[in-house]
Design an enzyme around this catalytic site. Structure first.
Site, short mmCIF file in Angstrom:
data_model
loop_
_atom_site.label_atom_id
_atom_site.label_comp_id
_atom_site.label_asym_id
_atom_site.label_seq_id
_atom_site.Cartn_x
_atom_site.Cartn_y
_atom_site.Cartn_z
N ASP A 122 0.82 -1.21 0.00
CA ASP A 122 0.00 0.00 0.00
C ASP A 122 0.86 1.26 0.00
O ASP A 122 0.64 2.18 -0.79
CB ASP A 122 -0.93 0.01 1.22
N TYR A 155 -7.42 -10.64 9.24
CA TYR A 155 -6.17 -10.34 8.53
C TYR A 155 -4.97 -10.91 9.30
O TYR A 155 -4.13 -11.63 8.74
CB TYR A 155 -6.03 -8.82 8.36
MG MG Z 1 -5.46 0.27 4.75
#
Ligand code: MG
Ligand code: ADP
Length: 402
Positions: A188, A238
């Protein structure tokens, strides 16, 4: 009755900057002096393998966090006052001895970045900042990394220090780990820092190096379909997947997922926890698919690329088990339209359990495809999706206004 457009427009950087300036004036009563922007990202393929030494193939998108800021030079204890326009929330905290408990909620992402600067011995003045965004929050398009990277880019200007881009991305990743408590991979923040117009980024998460993959074809466009659902589940999915991957690698007795073959996983079949072997199958299969997808993109081979994207979704749904009904419906509609109707491939993207799908589509048929997905999804789920198209966008940048 006004007809709803099937595709949302991407607000321009100029519009977002203007909005940030106006909002800043209304919250703080004077003008900002600095602006910074950082894009969200969508991952074409290579899901849940950035934390597994894999390859990912993201692009920065034409959706941004923009921050307007102003340093305040006075003699009092340094303090930051932050206002988030999308959340209509203001949070202030002192900058001395920053730790995760120094602040709360969304401000932790910014606090983590500021702590990273302080670790580098940067002396931060008091700051006022206002955040606007065209990235949906929590939709899997990485609004959190965009927020961190935009904050870092603002600090670069305020402190007049330029970080090496890799260092900047890693500082932001650390902020997310240590302050937001999310053990994310590097995709990211790297996407938000290194994005380029007309390029996807084949990111090798083991060596942390990027090979640009040109995306020059005007005939193809990226369609993002937001399911507008986010299933909370237990909240720890996650971290649980990360943990299961680590356990599976341990079982395979290998130092890295890059050293594991499908045959080695098959050899363990029947002897070990089937769930761990399914996770392993996804990781190894997705690493191979992502490299093949980059090659197919380089050759404009839509048939191969589409098949790989579709296989990625199936693996995330069946072996990694991070999809959900709504994402499956979006993908199903896109696949039903198929290559004959202009959809080259479609898959869920991001962490899963809601959020978005990414589809590679023919540009000329974007409106027609978006209309079919929008109404098909609404019919089958009762939920209104949001859709937009994007081309690969440039990474984070300071914005200078006259
Ligand atoms: Mg994020
Ligand atoms: P994603 O990164 O996929 O959008 P995350 O759950 O990782 O989803 O990050 C979303 C969180 O990031 C939000 O809940 C909020 O705390 C923070 N965030 C992102 N953008 C903003 C913003 N513009 N203003 C305030 N907080 C934001």
């Amino acid at each position: 009755m006004p007809m709803t457009m099937p595709l949302e427009r991407n607000p321009s950087l100029d519009e977002l900057t203007e909005q940030a300036a106006c909002q800043f004036r209304s919250v703080f009563g004077h003008d900002p002096t600095h602006f910074a922007a950082a894009p969200g990202r969508v991952n074409l393929i290579g899901e849940h393998i950035d934390y597994n030494d894999g390859f990912v193939l993201p692009l920065a998108i034409e959706r941004y966090v923009v921050i307007a800021g102003r340093p305040i030079c006075d003699s009092s204890e340094p303090l930051i006052r932050l206002f988030s326009d999308p959340l209509r929330s203001e949070i202030s905290f002192p900058l001395r001895d920053l730790v995760p408990s120094s602040t709360r909620d969304w401000a932790k992402y910014v606090a983590g970045v500021m702590a990273g600067y302080q670790d580098r011995q940067a002396n931060l003045p008091s700051i006022e900042a206002c955040i606007v965004s065209s990235i949906p929050l929590g939709g899997g398009l990485s609004s959190s990394a965009a927020l961190e990277v935009a904050a870092a880019t603002l600090l670069e200007q305020i402190t007049q220090t330029c970080l090496e881009p890799v260092e900047k991305a890693l500082l932001c990743q650390r902020a997310e780990h240590l302050f937001a408590g999310v053990p994310c991979g590097i995709m990211d923040q790297f996407s938000s820092v290194f994005g380029q117009s007309n390029e996807l980024l084949l990111l090798d998460c083991r060596s942390q190096t990027i090979e640009p993959v040109p995306f020059l074809f005007p005939d193809w466009t990226i369609l993002v379909s937001n399911s507008n659902v986010k299933h909370a589940l237990t909240g720890g999915e996650y971290a649980q997947r990360r943990d299961q991957c680590d356990q599976a690698l341990h079982l395979l007795n290998k130092p890295s997922w890059r050293d594991v073959s499908m045959e080695e996983i098959a050899e363990l079949s029947g002897k070990h926890d089937n769930v761990l072997l399914r996770r392993a199958r996804h990781v190894v299969g997705e690493i191979v698919r992502t490299q093949q997808a980059a090659q197919a993109l380089g050759k404009s081979d839509g048939a191969t690329l589409g098949a790989l994207m579709n296989a990625s979704h199936d693996s995330l749904r069946d072996d990694f088990q991070v999809s959900c009904d709504e994402l499956d419906v979006l993908v199903d509609i896109a696949r039903t339209i198929g290559p004959a109707g202009g959809v080259i491939g479609s898959r869920m993207t991001g962490g899963g359990f809601g959020g978005c799908t990414v589809s590679l589509i023919e540009t000329s048929r974007a409106e027609e495809i978006a209309t079919r997905i929008r109404f098909g999804y609404q019919d089958r789920t009762g939920i209104e999706p949001t859709l937009f198209v994007t081309r690969p966008a440039p990474g984070a940048m300071p914005i200078y206004r006259p």
